[in-house]
Design a protein around this motif. Structure first.
Motif, short mmCIF file in Angstrom:
data_model
loop_
_atom_site.label_atom_id
_atom_site.label_comp_id
_atom_site.label_asym_id
_atom_site.label_seq_id
_atom_site.Cartn_x
_atom_site.Cartn_y
_atom_site.Cartn_z
N PRO A 1 99.40 92.94 -33.19
CA PRO A 1 99.65 92.79 -31.76
C PRO A 1 99.62 94.13 -31.04
O PRO A 1 99.90 95.18 -31.63
N PRO A 2 99.29 94.13 -29.74
CA PRO A 2 99.21 95.39 -28.99
C PRO A 2 100.58 95.87 -28.52
O PRO A 2 101.53 95.10 -28.41
N LEU A 3 100.63 97.15 -28.22
CA LEU A 3 101.84 97.77 -27.71
C LEU A 3 101.86 97.81 -26.18
O LEU A 3 102.91 98.01 -25.57
N GLY A 4 100.71 97.62 -25.59
CA GLY A 4 100.64 97.66 -24.13
C GLY A 4 99.35 97.06 -23.63
O GLY A 4 98.40 96.84 -24.40
N LEU A 5 99.29 96.78 -22.34
CA LEU A 5 98.12 96.18 -21.71
C LEU A 5 97.80 96.91 -20.42
O LEU A 5 98.67 97.54 -19.80
N ILE A 6 96.54 96.79 -20.00
CA ILE A 6 96.11 97.24 -18.68
C ILE A 6 95.61 96.02 -17.92
O ILE A 6 94.66 95.36 -18.35
N LEU A 7 96.29 95.68 -16.83
CA LEU A 7 95.88 94.57 -15.97
C LEU A 7 95.03 95.12 -14.83
O LEU A 7 95.42 96.10 -14.18
N ASP A 8 93.89 94.48 -14.59
CA ASP A 8 92.95 95.03 -13.62
C ASP A 8 92.45 93.94 -12.67
O ASP A 8 91.70 93.06 -13.09
N PRO A 9 92.83 93.98 -11.39
CA PRO A 9 92.33 93.01 -10.41
C PRO A 9 91.01 93.42 -9.77
O PRO A 9 90.50 92.72 -8.89
N MET A 10 90.45 94.57 -10.20
CA MET A 10 89.22 95.07 -9.58
C MET A 10 88.01 94.94 -10.51
O MET A 10 86.90 94.66 -10.05
N GLY A 11 88.21 95.18 -11.77
CA GLY A 11 87.11 95.14 -12.73
C GLY A 11 87.68 95.32 -14.12
O GLY A 11 88.67 94.69 -14.48
N VAL A 12 87.06 96.21 -14.91
CA VAL A 12 87.59 96.55 -16.22
C VAL A 12 87.18 97.98 -16.51
O VAL A 12 86.08 98.41 -16.11
N HIS A 13 88.03 98.74 -17.15
CA HIS A 13 87.85 100.20 -17.18
C HIS A 13 86.56 100.65 -17.85
O HIS A 13 86.03 101.71 -17.54
N PHE A 14 86.00 99.85 -18.77
CA PHE A 14 84.79 100.30 -19.46
C PHE A 14 83.50 99.83 -18.77
O PHE A 14 82.41 100.13 -19.24
N ASP A 15 83.61 99.10 -17.68
CA ASP A 15 82.44 98.60 -16.95
C ASP A 15 82.21 99.49 -15.74
O ASP A 15 82.94 99.43 -14.75
N SER A 16 81.16 100.30 -15.83
CA SER A 16 80.92 101.27 -14.76
C SER A 16 80.14 100.68 -13.59
O SER A 16 79.88 101.40 -12.61
N ALA A 17 79.77 99.39 -13.67
CA ALA A 17 79.00 98.78 -12.58
C ALA A 17 79.79 98.72 -11.29
O ALA A 17 79.20 98.73 -10.19
N GLN A 18 81.11 98.66 -11.40
CA GLN A 18 81.95 98.65 -10.21
C GLN A 18 83.25 99.36 -10.54
O GLN A 18 83.62 99.48 -11.70
N PRO A 19 83.95 99.86 -9.52
CA PRO A 19 85.21 100.57 -9.81
C PRO A 19 86.24 99.63 -10.45
O PRO A 19 86.32 98.45 -10.12
N SER A 20 86.99 100.16 -11.36
CA SER A 20 88.12 99.45 -11.97
C SER A 20 89.41 99.97 -11.36
O SER A 20 89.42 100.95 -10.60
N ARG A 21 90.49 99.33 -11.69
CA ARG A 21 91.78 99.82 -11.21
C ARG A 21 92.04 101.22 -11.73
O ARG A 21 92.57 102.08 -11.01
N LEU A 22 91.67 101.47 -12.99
CA LEU A 22 91.86 102.80 -13.57
C LEU A 22 91.06 103.83 -12.78
O LEU A 22 91.57 104.90 -12.42
N GLU A 23 89.81 103.52 -12.48
CA GLU A 23 88.99 104.44 -11.70
C GLU A 23 89.54 104.62 -10.29
O GLU A 23 89.55 105.74 -9.75
#
Length: 670
Positions: free
Chosen positions: A94-116
């Motif tokens: 199981p994971p220790l943490g998560l990243i929730l993204d309402p904009m995209g996903v951090h590894f998809d450069s086609a559009q900005p993600s919440r991280l970006e």
């Protein structure tokens, strides 16, 4: 503005999140993390105020994407945080943490993600957060913590001076969505050879490829005379330290290369590219901001993720998540080969299995096995020609006595000696003499504050504190007289009566308070002082007084080797030692006993506390059953949720005490 971007700009993610994949049902940790963050994962049909949650760019995300589009509700993509687990997620860890993204996903450069979005818009000028980031980078490096943590610390590291080319698993979503293909990996290797003529090249295998879970892009056929596939489970941080150049497509290890001080050559478009910290083959034009390592880390590890404490089942800080991962990773790295364990009482064995048997077999035998480490209870005589790892209770043990068979929250496994034996070095001595790890001082200060505020001691027996006489008060803690710490390091003063007599002789005008040892009071171990002798030298005898309250009420402590002296130091009291306990000889106590000359370091109290309470013992959470940091153990002791003892413990303790008393008398007669 896109609807998802509007939600991000408003800083909101719907509370109720509906899902449509089996992974969310099969993995309870995912739902626990979401609930801890204030969300309610649900099955069903979302309403106008709800959202839909999907896993990254998974093929199974299409169902959730279709529902979100049809219902006109926000689509939230979720991915693992960048510190995940010991084993890869495909093993079921199981994971220790998560990243929730309402904009995209951090590894998809086609559009900005919440991280970006955060990297591009956050001021990132808060000195406190930036210091946390710098400390966090240093701590991950010092503890060899990465996304996956099944590395082997005993493996040799390649000689430095190599070029590191990082492989990834085939069809990984971060490749296609980072504007790369399988051909990009062939191109990357060619660039590495051209730009580093004649250099040795290590092609680093992905952990999932090494585990046989997913194939990578390189094989032996891709190697030439100067290059090789490197699939040994060596820590990424150690590999990066010896590299002269790093090449990656979109691997997280490329990000760790940045944190390790490299400027990696990047052939894809991962979240960490194009911020001025990489050499980009395909830069992302919209990323025009220049960031420091601390700034990008502050977003990726502190601001963006939801971190989860699996012991206390709550959302936690990045630092608390690291505390937990350190504890779990330490257990894995130390226990992965399994053990043979000897010299262990039958009642201890179930608890030893919980502590040391999580990652490898634990077999009880008096005969060592050359293939496995040999655990042995420290007070027992180990077999001749064996090299045991000595096991003992930690300094924050339980609510109740070990002699009454109350299970421990902490255990020590010392590979050099044992803390109470001053005749030879121990792991604890080495930790005390070593420099503190990153953030160690602040963590130790908080720990001492919590211990003193919550009045915690080794056994936490409670008890009332009577009115004490006026005057300069000296506390004299009684000990079990056959205790190994007295036999090995007691010096000339080696009985409770002798300790009382000397304390009174050297402090004739002080108020002497004698607290007999709880094991002795319970009739479980030898060390009783006759009443007439005790009353001759002590102004007050306090068998049932609360230890923490008593320490707070006195001016100083005189002891042979008692751990109570260490507890007194934590509370700022003067301590005089007549023997050689582990805390003597470092400049923190007045030493009248035979302290080892090798203790030449001069640590402060925070350093001593970190070594003895954080770095030396291991802790087991009695609620979750997981390895845990000391802070969780403090919670359990404060809550009274330490490990309970069974109904037969008291009878067994009495029998054990009888046998121990006979053995003590026999040794003294010899």
């Amino acid at each position: 503005m896109h609807r998802d971007s509007e939600h991000e700009a408003a800083g909101t993610i719907p509370r109720r999140l509906f899902f449509y994949n089996g992974g969310m049902l099969r993995q309870p940790r995912l739902r626990q993390i979401l609930r801890a963050a204030g969300h309610a994962p649900r099955l069903g049909v979302p309403g106008p105020q709800d959202g839909v949650i999907v896993w990254g760019r998974s093929p199974y995300a299409a169902r959730g994407e279709a529902v979100a589009a049809k219902r006109g509700v926000p689509l939230i993509r979720v991915e693992d945080a960048f510190l995940r687990s010991i084993q890869p997620g495909r093993t079921g860890a199981p994971p220790l943490g998560l990243i929730l993204d309402p904009m995209g996903v951090h590894f998809d450069s086609a559009q900005p993600s919440r991280l970006e979005y955060l990297l591009a818009t956050e001021p990132l000028d808060d000195s406190a957060i930036l210091q946390r980031a710098r400390d966090g980078i240093a701590r991950l490096k010092a503890s060899d913590l990465s996304k996956y943590n099944n590395s082997d610390p005993d493996l040799p590291v390649p000689d430095p001076g190599y070029v590191l080319v990082i492989d990834q698993t085939r069809n990984d979503a971060s490749i296609a969505h980072g504007r790369a293909t399988a051909a990009t990996f062939r191109e990357m290797l060619a660039y590495a050879r051209i730009e580093n003529p004649g250099a040795r090249i290590l092609i680093k295998t992905h952990p999932e490829t090494r585990a046989g879970l997913r194939p990578g892009h390189y094989s032996r056929e891709d190697c030439d005379a100067n290059s090789e596939i490197y699939d040994a489970p060596v820590s990424p941080w150690q590999l990066l330290e010896g590299a002269i150049a790093v090449y990656t497509v979109s691997s997280l290890m490329g990000y760790e290369a940045i944190l390790a001080g490299h400027k990696p050559r990047v052939f894809g478009q991962p979240f960490y590219a194009s911020w001025g910290l990489t050499q980009d083959e395909t830069p992302v034009p919209r990323r025009s901001r220049s960031l420091t390592r601390a700034q990008i880390f502050a977003v990726s590890h502190i601001l963006a993720p939801i971190w989860f404490d699996p012991c206390r089942k709550r959302q936690c800080s990045f630092e608390e998540a690291v505390d937990q991962l350190e504890a779990e990773t330490r257990a894995y790295r130390e226990d992965r080969r399994g053990y043979v364990a000897g010299g262990m009482s039958i009642w201890k064995r179930p608890h030893l299995r919980k502590f040391f048997g999580r990652h490898g077999p634990l077999r009880f035998s008096e005969t060592p096995d050359p293939a496995r480490p040999f655990l042995y209870w420290a007070s027992r005589e180990a077999p001749a020609n064996s090299t045991p790892i000595r096991v003992e209770d930690g300094f924050l043990r339980s609510r109740g006595l070990g002699a009454e068979l109350v299970p421990p929250l902490s255990l020590i496994a010392d590979r050099t000696g044992i803390y109470y034996d001053p005749t030879r070095p121990s792991d604890l001595e080495a930790l005390i003499a070593r420099a503190l790890p990153p953030s160690g001082e602040a963590r130790a200060r908080k720990l001492i504050d919590r211990i003193t505020a919550n009045k915690l001691t080794k056994y936490n027996l409670g008890g009332a504190l009577p009115n004490l006489p006026e005057g300069h008060k000296i506390l004299v803690p009684g000990q079990v007289e056959d205790d190994a710490s007295i036999r090995l390091g007691g010096g000339e003063t080696c009985t409770n009566a002798m300790l009382l007599e000397r304390t009174k002789a050297e402090n004739p005008d002080s108020v002497i308070l004698f607290k007999p040892h709880p094991d002795v009071v319970a009739g479980l171990r030898p060390g009783a002082v006759p009443d007439d002798v005790a009353k001759t030298y002590a102004d007050l005898i306090l068998p049932d007084a609360d230890t923490a309250a008593l320490i707070e009420a006195v001016d100083e402590v005189w002891t042979m080797t008692s751990g109570l002296g260490f507890e007194a130091l934590l509370r700022g009291k003067a301590v005089t030692t007549l023997g050689a306990p582990f805390y003597a000889g470092w400049g923190l106590t007045r030493d009248l006993g035979p302290v080892p000359a090798r203790r030449t370091a001069r640590p402060d109290l925070l350093h001593l506390a970190h070594a003895a309470l954080i770095a030396y013992p291991r802790y087991l959470d009695p609620v979750s059953g997981l390895p845990c940091p000391v802070e969780v153990a403090l919670d359990r002791l404060s809550e009274g949720r330490a490990l309970p003892r069974g109904p037969l413990n008291r009878i067994g303790a009495k029998l054990q005490g009888v046998f121990a008393s006979y053995a003590w008398v026999w040794r003294r007669q010899r």
